[in-house]
Design a protein around this motif. Structure first.
Motif, PDB file in Angstrom:
ATOM      1  N   THR A  62       0.878  -1.282  -0.214  1.00 26.15           N
ATOM      2  CA  THR A  62      -0.019   0.096   0.001  1.00 26.15           C
ATOM      3  C   THR A  62       0.894   1.277  -0.071  1.00 26.15           C
ATOM      4  O   THR A  62       0.736   2.330  -0.792  1.00 26.15           O
ATOM      5  CB  THR A  62      -0.930   0.049   1.201  1.00 26.15           C
ATOM      6  N   LYS A  63       1.906   1.241   0.783  1.00 25.74           N
ATOM      7  CA  LYS A  63       2.781   2.239   0.778  1.00 25.74           C
ATOM      8  C   LYS A  63       3.370   2.605  -0.153  1.00 25.74           C
ATOM      9  O   LYS A  63       3.688   3.715  -0.945  1.00 25.74           O
ATOM     10  CB  LYS A  63       3.708   2.161   2.018  1.00 25.74           C
ATOM     11  N   GLU A  64       3.917   1.422  -1.020  1.00 23.41           N
ATOM     12  CA  GLU A  64       4.659   1.655  -2.283  1.00 23.41           C
ATOM     13  C   GLU A  64       3.734   2.125  -3.324  1.00 23.41           C
ATOM     14  O   GLU A  64       4.134   3.011  -4.332  1.00 23.41           O
ATOM     15  CB  GLU A  64       5.238   0.248  -2.784  1.00 23.41           C
ATOM     16  N   LEU A  65       2.442   1.653  -3.428  1.00 24.39           N
ATOM     17  CA  LEU A  65       1.567   2.241  -4.438  1.00 24.39           C
ATOM     18  C   LEU A  65       1.146   3.588  -4.233  1.00 24.39           C
ATOM     19  O   LEU A  65       1.275   4.500  -5.074  1.00 24.39           O
ATOM     20  CB  LEU A  65       0.306   1.366  -4.433  1.00 24.39           C
ATOM     21  N   THR A  69       1.971   6.813  -6.812  1.00 24.19           N
ATOM     22  CA  THR A  69       1.086   7.531  -7.214  1.00 24.19           C
ATOM     23  C   THR A  69       1.329   9.137  -7.137  1.00 24.19           C
ATOM     24  O   THR A  69       1.414  10.152  -7.834  1.00 24.19           O
ATOM     25  CB  THR A  69      -0.197   7.235  -6.484  1.00 24.19           C
ATOM     26  N   VAL A  70       2.150   9.305  -5.899  1.00 23.45           N
ATOM     27  CA  VAL A  70       2.645  10.667  -5.550  1.00 23.45           C
ATOM     28  C   VAL A  70       3.782  11.036  -6.326  1.00 23.45           C
ATOM     29  O   VAL A  70       3.600  12.058  -7.009  1.00 23.45           O
ATOM     30  CB  VAL A  70       3.144  10.580  -4.143  1.00 23.45           C
ATOM     31  N   ASN A  71       4.562  10.227  -7.009  1.00 25.26           N
ATOM     32  CA  ASN A  71       5.595  10.502  -7.502  1.00 25.26           C
ATOM     33  C   ASN A  71       5.032  10.482  -8.971  1.00 25.26           C
ATOM     34  O   ASN A  71       5.653  11.821  -9.887  1.00 25.26           O
ATOM     35  CB  ASN A  71       6.607   9.347  -7.582  1.00 25.26           C
ATOM     36  N   THR A  72       3.961   9.761  -9.544  1.00 24.07           N
ATOM     37  CA  THR A  72       3.560  10.103 -10.860  1.00 24.07           C
ATOM     38  C   THR A  72       2.989  11.355 -10.779  1.00 24.07           C
ATOM     39  O   THR A  72       3.083  12.275 -11.948  1.00 24.07           O
ATOM     40  CB  THR A  72       2.714   8.801 -11.124  1.00 24.07           C
ATOM     41  N   LYS A  73       2.136  11.991  -9.899  1.00 22.47           N
ATOM     42  CA  LYS A  73       1.288  13.111  -9.846  1.00 22.47           C
ATOM     43  C   LYS A  73       2.595  14.458  -9.825  1.00 22.47           C
ATOM     44  O   LYS A  73       2.276  15.290 -10.650  1.00 22.47           O
ATOM     45  CB  LYS A  73       0.450  13.304  -8.608  1.00 22.47           C
TER      46      LYS A  73
END
Length: 79
Positions: A62-65, A69-73
């Motif tokens: 969950t943390k990796e996901l 997601t944060v890095n993609t944004k």
């Protein structure tokens, strides 16, 4: 004779389950401070450990996901 055979069969089964004859005597007598843990108790301990590890794995995924997601944004905002 049948009772004697049944007793021997039961003793053999118990011996196979417990293992060490000295521990078996302690368990049967109910004396001493035997650290014997039965198979059912071992299974419960192992099931709890599996559940803990699965929870940790799930939290990690969950943390990796979330991080992905944060890095993609962040990448989307910078372009």
């Amino acid at each position: 004779m049948q009772l004697k055979n049944d007793l021997q069969t039961t003793q053999n089964a118990l011996s196979n389950e417990i293992g060490d004859p000295a521990v078996m005597k302690t368990v049967l007598m109910g004396t001493g401070s035997s650290n014997y843990i039965g198979r059912a108790q071992k299974i419960l301990v192992l099931q709890q450990k599996v559940n803990e590890l699965q929870a940790k794995q799930s939290d990690s995924k969950t943390k990796e996901l979330h991080d992905l997601t944060v890095n993609t944004k962040k990448l989307e905002k910078s372009t």
